[in-house]
Design a protein around this motif. Structure first.
Motif, PDB file in Angstrom:
ATOM      1  N   HIS A 428      12.436  -9.636   1.946  1.00  0.00           N
ATOM      2  CA  HIS A 428      11.530  -9.405   0.823  1.00  0.00           C
ATOM      3  C   HIS A 428      10.716 -10.651   0.473  1.00  0.00           C
ATOM      4  O   HIS A 428       9.486 -10.556   0.300  1.00  0.00           O
ATOM      5  N   PRO A 429      11.342 -11.813   0.357  1.00  0.00           N
ATOM      6  CA  PRO A 429      10.504 -12.988   0.034  1.00  0.00           C
ATOM      7  C   PRO A 429       9.464 -13.287   1.102  1.00  0.00           C
ATOM      8  O   PRO A 429       8.306 -13.638   0.777  1.00  0.00           O
ATOM      9  N   LEU A 430       9.849 -13.165   2.364  1.00  0.00           N
ATOM     10  CA  LEU A 430       8.893 -13.462   3.436  1.00  0.00           C
ATOM     11  C   LEU A 430       7.744 -12.459   3.444  1.00  0.00           C
ATOM     12  O   LEU A 430       6.564 -12.840   3.591  1.00  0.00           O
ATOM     13  N   LEU A 431       8.075 -11.154   3.284  1.00  0.00           N
ATOM     14  CA  LEU A 431       7.032 -10.136   3.319  1.00  0.00           C
ATOM     15  C   LEU A 431       6.152 -10.188   2.070  1.00  0.00           C
ATOM     16  O   LEU A 431       4.928  -9.964   2.136  1.00  0.00           O
ATOM     17  N   LYS A 432       6.763 -10.505   0.932  1.00  0.00           N
ATOM     18  CA  LYS A 432       5.980 -10.608  -0.303  1.00  0.00           C
ATOM     19  C   LYS A 432       5.000 -11.782  -0.206  1.00  0.00           C
ATOM     20  O   LYS A 432       3.841 -11.697  -0.665  1.00  0.00           O
ATOM     21  N   GLU A 433       5.441 -12.846   0.383  1.00  0.00           N
ATOM     22  CA  GLU A 433       4.548 -13.996   0.550  1.00  0.00           C
ATOM     23  C   GLU A 433       3.394 -13.668   1.492  1.00  0.00           C
ATOM     24  O   GLU A 433       2.247 -14.096   1.280  1.00  0.00           O
ATOM     25  N   LYS A 434       3.683 -12.851   2.507  1.00  0.00           N
ATOM     26  CA  LYS A 434       2.638 -12.493   3.475  1.00  0.00           C
ATOM     27  C   LYS A 434       1.644 -11.510   2.881  1.00  0.00           C
ATOM     28  O   LYS A 434       0.450 -11.540   3.211  1.00  0.00           O
ATOM     29  N   LEU A 435       2.083 -10.595   1.997  1.00  0.00           N
ATOM     30  CA  LEU A 435       1.196  -9.583   1.413  1.00  0.00           C
ATOM     31  C   LEU A 435       0.522 -10.054   0.135  1.00  0.00           C
ATOM     32  O   LEU A 435      -0.240  -9.294  -0.477  1.00  0.00           O
ATOM     33  N   SER A 436       0.805 -11.234  -0.283  1.00  0.00           N
ATOM     34  CA  SER A 436       0.234 -11.702  -1.546  1.00  0.00           C
ATOM     35  C   SER A 436      -1.283 -11.825  -1.483  1.00  0.00           C
ATOM     36  O   SER A 436      -1.989 -11.617  -2.480  1.00  0.00           O
ATOM     37  N   SER A 437      -1.830 -12.150  -0.356  1.00  0.00           N
ATOM     38  CA  SER A 437      -3.282 -12.314  -0.200  1.00  0.00           C
ATOM     39  C   SER A 437      -3.949 -11.107   0.451  1.00  0.00           C
ATOM     40  O   SER A 437      -5.090 -11.210   0.918  1.00  0.00           O
ATOM     41  N   TRP A 438      -3.294  -9.944   0.474  1.00  0.00           N
ATOM     42  CA  TRP A 438      -3.837  -8.762   1.188  1.00  0.00           C
ATOM     43  C   TRP A 438      -4.668  -7.917   0.242  1.00  0.00           C
ATOM     44  O   TRP A 438      -4.238  -7.606  -0.878  1.00  0.00           O
ATOM     45  N   ASP A 439      -5.846  -7.487   0.702  1.00  0.00           N
ATOM     46  CA  ASP A 439      -6.704  -6.556  -0.026  1.00  0.00           C
ATOM     47  C   ASP A 439      -6.762  -5.258   0.785  1.00  0.00           C
ATOM     48  O   ASP A 439      -7.402  -5.213   1.846  1.00  0.00           O
ATOM     49  N   PRO A 440      -6.097  -4.182   0.355  1.00  0.00           N
ATOM     50  CA  PRO A 440      -6.056  -2.946   1.154  1.00  0.00           C
ATOM     51  C   PRO A 440      -7.411  -2.324   1.398  1.00  0.00           C
ATOM     52  O   PRO A 440      -7.600  -1.632   2.414  1.00  0.00           O
ATOM     53  N   LEU A 441      -8.371  -2.504   0.477  1.00  0.00           N
ATOM     54  CA  LEU A 441      -9.672  -1.857   0.658  1.00  0.00           C
ATOM     55  C   LEU A 441     -10.525  -2.559   1.701  1.00  0.00           C
ATOM     56  O   LEU A 441     -11.419  -1.935   2.283  1.00  0.00           O
ATOM     57  N   LYS A 442     -10.249  -3.833   1.962  1.00  0.00           N
ATOM     58  CA  LYS A 442     -11.034  -4.576   2.940  1.00  0.00           C
ATOM     59  C   LYS A 442     -10.383  -4.563   4.324  1.00  0.00           C
ATOM     60  O   LYS A 442     -11.067  -4.372   5.332  1.00  0.00           O
ATOM     61  N   ASP A 443      -9.081  -4.765   4.374  1.00  0.00           N
ATOM     62  CA  ASP A 443      -8.362  -4.775   5.659  1.00  0.00           C
ATOM     63  C   ASP A 443      -7.121  -3.910   5.498  1.00  0.00           C
ATOM     64  O   ASP A 443      -6.044  -4.369   5.146  1.00  0.00           O
ATOM     65  N   SER A 444      -7.307  -2.633   5.745  1.00  0.00           N
ATOM     66  CA  SER A 444      -6.207  -1.685   5.510  1.00  0.00           C
ATOM     67  C   SER A 444      -5.109  -1.783   6.560  1.00  0.00           C
ATOM     68  O   SER A 444      -3.976  -1.360   6.324  1.00  0.00           O
ATOM     69  N   TRP A 483       5.602  -3.449  -1.104  1.00  0.00           N
ATOM     70  CA  TRP A 483       4.303  -2.853  -0.749  1.00  0.00           C
ATOM     71  C   TRP A 483       3.669  -2.122  -1.927  1.00  0.00           C
ATOM     72  O   TRP A 483       2.451  -2.196  -2.135  1.00  0.00           O
ATOM     73  N   ILE A 484       4.449  -1.386  -2.699  1.00  0.00           N
ATOM     74  CA  ILE A 484       3.918  -0.602  -3.813  1.00  0.00           C
ATOM     75  C   ILE A 484       3.271  -1.500  -4.887  1.00  0.00           C
ATOM     76  O   ILE A 484       2.205  -1.154  -5.424  1.00  0.00           O
ATOM     77  N   PRO A 485       3.839  -2.621  -5.258  1.00  0.00           N
ATOM     78  CA  PRO A 485       3.130  -3.459  -6.255  1.00  0.00           C
ATOM     79  C   PRO A 485       1.738  -3.899  -5.802  1.00  0.00           C
ATOM     80  O   PRO A 485       0.808  -3.974  -6.615  1.00  0.00           O
ATOM     81  N   VAL A 486       1.586  -4.195  -4.533  1.00  0.00           N
ATOM     82  CA  VAL A 486       0.264  -4.575  -4.033  1.00  0.00           C
ATOM     83  C   VAL A 486      -0.711  -3.405  -4.163  1.00  0.00           C
ATOM     84  O   VAL A 486      -1.875  -3.577  -4.588  1.00  0.00           O
ATOM     85  N   MET A 487      -0.260  -2.178  -3.806  1.00  0.00           N
ATOM     86  CA  MET A 487      -1.126  -1.003  -3.916  1.00  0.00           C
ATOM     87  C   MET A 487      -1.421  -0.662  -5.371  1.00  0.00           C
ATOM     88  O   MET A 487      -2.529  -0.196  -5.697  1.00  0.00           O
ATOM     89  N   ARG A 488      -0.488  -0.873  -6.264  1.00  0.00           N
ATOM     90  CA  ARG A 488      -0.714  -0.561  -7.680  1.00  0.00           C
ATOM     91  C   ARG A 488      -1.812  -1.453  -8.254  1.00  0.00           C
ATOM     92  O   ARG A 488      -2.705  -0.969  -8.990  1.00  0.00           O
ATOM     93  N   SER A 489      -1.762  -2.704  -7.941  1.00  0.00           N
ATOM     94  CA  SER A 489      -2.813  -3.603  -8.422  1.00  0.00           C
ATOM     95  C   SER A 489      -4.166  -3.277  -7.806  1.00  0.00           C
ATOM     96  O   SER A 489      -5.209  -3.411  -8.451  1.00  0.00           O
ATOM     97  N   CYS A 490      -4.158  -2.799  -6.559  1.00  0.00           N
ATOM     98  CA  CYS A 490      -5.426  -2.440  -5.903  1.00  0.00           C
ATOM     99  C   CYS A 490      -6.035  -1.190  -6.523  1.00  0.00           C
ATOM    100  O   CYS A 490      -7.242  -1.115  -6.757  1.00  0.00           O
ATOM    101  N   VAL A 491      -5.198  -0.176  -6.794  1.00  0.00           N
ATOM    102  CA  VAL A 491      -5.702   1.074  -7.365  1.00  0.00           C
ATOM    103  C   VAL A 491      -6.220   0.860  -8.787  1.00  0.00           C
ATOM    104  O   VAL A 491      -7.166   1.519  -9.239  1.00  0.00           O
ATOM    105  N   SER A 492      -5.613  -0.049  -9.497  1.00  0.00           N
ATOM    106  CA  SER A 492      -6.052  -0.285 -10.880  1.00  0.00           C
ATOM    107  C   SER A 492      -7.476  -0.820 -10.944  1.00  0.00           C
ATOM    108  O   SER A 492      -8.187  -0.582 -11.931  1.00  0.00           O
TER     109      SER A 492
END
Length: 830
Positions: A428-444, A483-492
């Motif tokens: 979880h820490p490694l994956l959370k660190e990797k997804l912290s800078s991800w924008d789903p709408l730009k690079d899905s 993964w869901i927290p990243v998508m929640r912030s994107c949808v908002s």
């Protein structure tokens, strides 16, 4: 064959005694195989008294049981050897020549010919006709053999030939025949066989030279008799004593068998004193094994009292014998106990060795498990912890490789210790660190391969999570917490009208998402944003059509979009209040929603908002054959694909055809040009599509116009030349087209029904169901040619006329058509 047939009987008187003769006479030889011989019929008295019955037959007949005079059965029976004798005819002829009588009661019986006169090979004669010689037991070589078989079926000759007999030769293995007949010896009296000594004949002694001495038999009998008889004063006292010896192995074997049969242990029963009083003498045993073995060796049984007395009192030492026997028994018991202890120790050794091997195997297993656990612990210690500095621990790919190693090489430890839950703290820490800078709408597709790799590692087939709880699958927990927290912030921050990037992202991630996580994302994040956007939508001011950003969600949301449809229809209805059919933009906005709304909702929307506008347009339409404005009609017909056929037909029936037929009637009443009328009729008909022309009501209106034209042409008065023929030709042509179109439509319906599987026997529509029921109940069901009611085909169901409309059967009543059920229709038809 009875004895009376084998042997002839004669009655002779010797010294006043009647004797029964059992010799074979020539009457027997002459008549044995003669089917025409006189049959002897036994009388009732002979059947009752047998040989004691009185004779009632003639002397010349075949001798039988009984006689006129009493018989003396105390005299011995004389057996006469079978030999060659003369026939009865020859003897009678000889007696006539000698002047003697035929009766031979007072003469002695004829003696058989000497053995020397008998031929070496006796052969059977033909037994037919007169012969010079007859033999008692043989046949003449090659002379008429088997001629008597002419009176039978010939089975005897066949059996002889199967066994190797050759005609013309004698019987036997070497065709030697019978050399000499069997001799008979006269017994002295009426005693049994052997009562008068040896009865062997001279021939028997020659053939079987065996000494038959009664004296030798008597000696042998006495010798055998003396072998089993005991003589207390004879040889018994002179026999040498027999000694029996037992080895230690024999004693152990017998003791082992006795020990197996005894339920108690040998130590408990070793010193038990047993007194045996079952015999003549009282016996004392010192263990149960002795009493159980007292009958095992008969030769070792103790001597009886009579035997001891017979030995005499010269060497009688009972105390010494008792002590010796006691010593022997004690020694045997010691040997047995030692053997049992030895066997017990051997069994203990075997048991301990088996237990030692089991413990050694368990120890090896435990050592292997310890080594595996040490390896697993070494792998686990390599995972990063909270104290690990960023960038110094293993990467996400290395952690995935270590988890794969744990699953493949140490599967039991992985499942037993629940190492899959370790991913929560490690990955979880490694994956959370990797997804912290991800924008789903730009690079899905970012991090898509990594998530797919961890899904193959962590997802369990046994656990089926349906929501966020403490017992979630490790993979589901990874997605829910990372993964869901990243998508929640994107949808908002997402704009619902920019639908493309979000839909593409979810389509790409949907195969990796569990169903419940995807539902949570769509229902709690996406759908509320769409509802808020629909509430803010204004169809009059927004330039972007609403279907462009709602319809792309149909594959993902499907029925979840139903709550959005009523507000959309309401806003569209408000926007259409001031709409005119000449504005084609309304049709372009509404057309994408035709297949989205339900059929009922769409039809209600059209009836409320579109059809009234089109009806006003048709009412304003002016039908002028000389100068016709077609734009209003085209405005209405453009909605043909949007409106249902029934709604459009009803609209035309009420607002178009009455004016159109009225104009036609007024035109025909003013001496028109029928060619122009024909063109005008065909021109208007060409404005209707084939689907509308197939509707019964539209077809009926055009047929009504043809009928009006035919009536106008048929009426008297001046008529344009050729007008009547043209109208008739037009009517016939139109009717033919209608008939061809109906036949083509029926053929297409039949092909579609056959394609759907009508051959399986399952009805596909209501008409087929009625046809099936009619066949089951033997009722005629067929259409009436050229008969219709309101455009519906009429049928005969037995004697009842019916028609079918929208799955309902209507029966013709007295004044109107009455709907009825199928079962009631069958009952009425019967």
């Amino acid at each position: 064959m009875s004895m009376s047939h084998l042997y002839g009987r004669r009655e002779e008187e010797e010294e006043g005694v009647e004797i029964e003769s059992f010799e074979v006479t020539d009457w027997d030889l002459a008549n044995e195989f003669n089917p025409e011989r006189r049959r002897f019929r036994q009388t009732k008295e002979q059947a009752t008294y047998g040989i004691w019955a009185d004779r009632d037959s003639d002397e010349d007949e075949r001798p039988s049981f009984g006689g006129k005079r009493s018989k003396d059965y105390t005299t011995p029976v004389s057996f006469v050897s079978a030999g060659v004798r003369k026939t009865a005819g020859e003897e009678k002829q000889q007696q006539q020549e000698g002047g003697s009588d035929d009766s031979d009661d007072d003469s002695p019986p004829a003696q058989p010919p000497p053995r020397a006169t008998a031929p070496k090979k006796l052969q059977m004669g033909t037994f037919g006709g007169n012969q010079s010689q007859r033999f008692a037991g043989g046949i003449q070589s090659g002379k008429g053999i088997g001629s008597w078989e002419k009176h039978t079926k010939g089975i005897g000759q066949k059996l002889l030939q199967k066994m190797g007999y050759q005609p013309g030769k004698g019987l036997g293995k070497n065709a030697q025949g019978i050399v000499n007949p069997i001799e008979a010896k006269v017994r002295k009296g009426k005693g049994a066989v052997g009562a008068y000594g040896n009865e062997r004949t001279h021939q028997s002694l020659q053939d079987f030279p065996v000494v038959d001495s009664e004296e030798e038999e008597e000696k042998e009998f006495k010798k055998e008799l003396g072998q089993w008889r005991k003589d207390p004063t004879g040889t018994a006292g002179k026999k040498k004593p027999k000694y029996s010896y037992k080895t230690a192995d024999e004693l152990k074997a017998k003791g082992k068998m006795a020990y197996r049969g005894t339920p108690a242990s040998a130590g408990e029963l070793a010193q038990v004193k047993v007194i045996d009083m079952t015999g003549r003498e009282q016996k004392v045993y010192y263990s149960y094994s002795q009493i159980s073995n007292k009958h095992s060796v008969p030769d070792e049984a103790p001597p009886s009292l009579a035997t001891r007395d017979q030995k005499g009192s010269g060497f009688a030492l009972p105390e010494l014998e008792h002590n010796l026997q006691l010593l022997i028994d004690l020694t045997e018991q010691d040997i047995l106990q030692s053997a049992r202890r030895l066997q017990h120790e051997k069994d203990v050794v075997v048991s301990l060795s088996h237990e030692s091997r089991a413990l050694q195997s368990r120890l090896d297993t435990e050592q292997d498990a310890i080594k595996r656990m040490e390896t697993v612990l070494a792998l686990v210690e390599r995972f990063p912890t909270e104290e690990t500095a960023p960038g110094k621990g293993p990467t996400l790919q290395e952690c995935a490789h270590m988890f794969e190693t744990l699953q493949t090489d140490y599967y039991e430890e992985y499942k037993t210790m629940g190492l899959g839950d370790l991913a929560v703290a490690v990955v979880h820490p490694l994956l959370k660190e990797k997804l912290s800078s991800w924008d789903p709408l730009k690079d899905s597709s970012y991090c898509l391969e990594d998530i797919g790799q961890w899904r193959a590692i962590l997802e369990s087939q046994d656990m089926h999570s349906s929501g966020p709880h403490s017992n979630m699958d490790p993979y589901h927990r990874l997605l829910w917490e990372v993964w869901i927290p990243v998508m929640r912030s994107c949808v908002s921050t997402w704009q619902p009208r920019l639908v493309g990037p979000m839909v593409d992202c979810l389509d790409l991630w949907a195969p990796l998402l569990p169903p419940w996580i995807l539902d949570q994302l769509l229902e709690q994040m996406i759908l509320p944003r769409l509802q808020r956007e629909v509430d803010n939508w204004n169809p009059l001011t927004d330039t972007v059509p609403i279907h462009s950003w709602i319809h792309p969600w149909l594959p993902l949301l499907k029925a979840r979009l139903e709550p959005l449809y009523p507000p959309i229809r309401s806003k569209l209805s408000n926007a259409l209040q001031r709409w005119h059919p000449s504005d084609a933009s309304a049709r372009l906005i509404l057309q994408p929603w035709k297949n989205v709304f339900t059929a009922g909702a769409w039809e209600a929307f059209m009836v409320k908002n579109i059809i009234p506008k089109l009806a006003l347009c048709l009412e304003e339409l002016v039908i002028n054959p000389h100068q016709q404005q077609m734009e209003p009609f085209h405005w209405v017909m453009d909605w043909e694909g949007m409106l249902s056929p029934s709604s459009l037909v009803s609209l035309l029936d009420k607002n178009f055809f009455p004016k159109w037929l009225q104009v036609l009637c007024s035109w025909l009443s003013n001496s028109p040009n029928y060619e122009e009328i024909t063109k005008w009729y065909l021109g208007w008909k060409s404005m209707f599509s084939d689907v509308l022309l197939a509707q019964p009501l539209i077809k009926e209106k055009f047929n009504e116009a043809l009928d009006i034209m035919n009536r106008a042409v048929s009426s008297g008065g001046y008529m344009q030349p050729g007008a009547r023929e043209n109208i008739a030709y037009l009517t016939q042509t139109e009717r033919r087209k209608d008939f061809q179109y109906e036949a083509l439509q029926e053929r297409r319906d039949a092909e579609s029904v056959a394609h759907r599987g009508i051959s399986t026997g399952v009805p596909t529509n209501f008409k087929d169901l009625i046809q099936t029921k009619a066949e089951e109940n033997n009722i005629v069901f067929m259409p009436l040619v050229g008969k219709r009611h309101e455009g519906k085909q009429l049928y005969t169901f037995g004697r009842i006329v019916i028609y079918i409309d929208r799955g309902v059967v209507f029966v013709q009543g007295e004044k109107t058509w009455v709907p009825t059920s199928l079962q009631s229709l069958i009952d009425m038809a019967k």
